[in-house]
Scaffold this motif. Sequence first.
Motif, mmCIF file in Angstrom:
data_model
loop_
_atom_site.group_PDB
_atom_site.id
_atom_site.type_symbol
_atom_site.label_atom_id
_atom_site.label_comp_id
_atom_site.label_asym_id
_atom_site.label_seq_id
_atom_site.Cartn_x
_atom_site.Cartn_y
_atom_site.Cartn_z
ATOM 1 N N ASN A 89 29.097 0.932 10.009
ATOM 2 C CA ASN A 89 27.709 0.719 9.370
ATOM 3 C C ASN A 89 26.334 1.283 10.025
ATOM 4 O O ASN A 89 25.649 0.481 10.469
ATOM 5 C CB ASN A 89 27.516 -0.873 9.228
ATOM 6 C CG ASN A 89 28.290 -1.539 7.974
ATOM 7 O OD1 ASN A 89 28.845 -0.623 7.185
ATOM 8 N ND2 ASN A 89 28.209 -2.741 7.753
ATOM 9 N N ASN A 90 26.543 2.423 10.277
ATOM 10 C CA ASN A 90 25.584 3.293 11.070
ATOM 11 C C ASN A 90 25.364 2.671 12.593
ATOM 12 O O ASN A 90 24.493 3.241 13.356
ATOM 13 C CB ASN A 90 24.465 3.127 10.253
ATOM 14 C CG ASN A 90 24.497 4.093 9.214
ATOM 15 O OD1 ASN A 90 24.952 5.171 9.153
ATOM 16 N ND2 ASN A 90 23.756 3.517 8.140
ATOM 17 N N ALA A 136 31.535 -6.074 10.513
ATOM 18 C CA ALA A 136 30.801 -5.523 9.625
ATOM 19 C C ALA A 136 30.893 -6.042 8.215
ATOM 20 O O ALA A 136 30.156 -6.427 7.525
ATOM 21 C CB ALA A 136 31.003 -4.012 9.482
#
Length: 147
Positions: free
Chosen positions: A119-120, A140
């Motif tokens: 998630n970045n 996440a």
Amino acid sequence: MSGVLHKLGEEYGARLRLIFHHFPLAVHAHAREAAIAAEAAHEQGKFWEMHDVLYKEQALWSKAPDVPALFTGYASSIGLDVERFKKDLLNPGIAARVDADQKLGASRGVTSTPTLFVNNTNLPAAEINPTGVHKAVEAALHPEAKK
């Protein structure tokens, strides 16, 4: 690491999306050519098969004087149309994808491989192991569990 990612894909199915970006390091001989070979295999739907062969055979091809011949042999061994693969190795669009991936990685602070983002968020190197990656994916998917 690809084995861990494959297992996560099996476990999480559609809830997990894996995006692979190339980041060929200059210190690794022929790394860019290997990335291009993986992308050429992707053109025929066999990215992971080529990725896995390249990883397994890295000690050989990283020291070889004629990597296109080796990569063509790998392409044949995984069932690719070898003539198409050879043409794709020379395709400037494929090389541009590899170069774009490298630029993206550099812009996101990537300096080594493997580097994983969930998630970045860049996963610390110490957590790039089966347990750490699984924990990051779970966190996440279930952020409420952190509270």
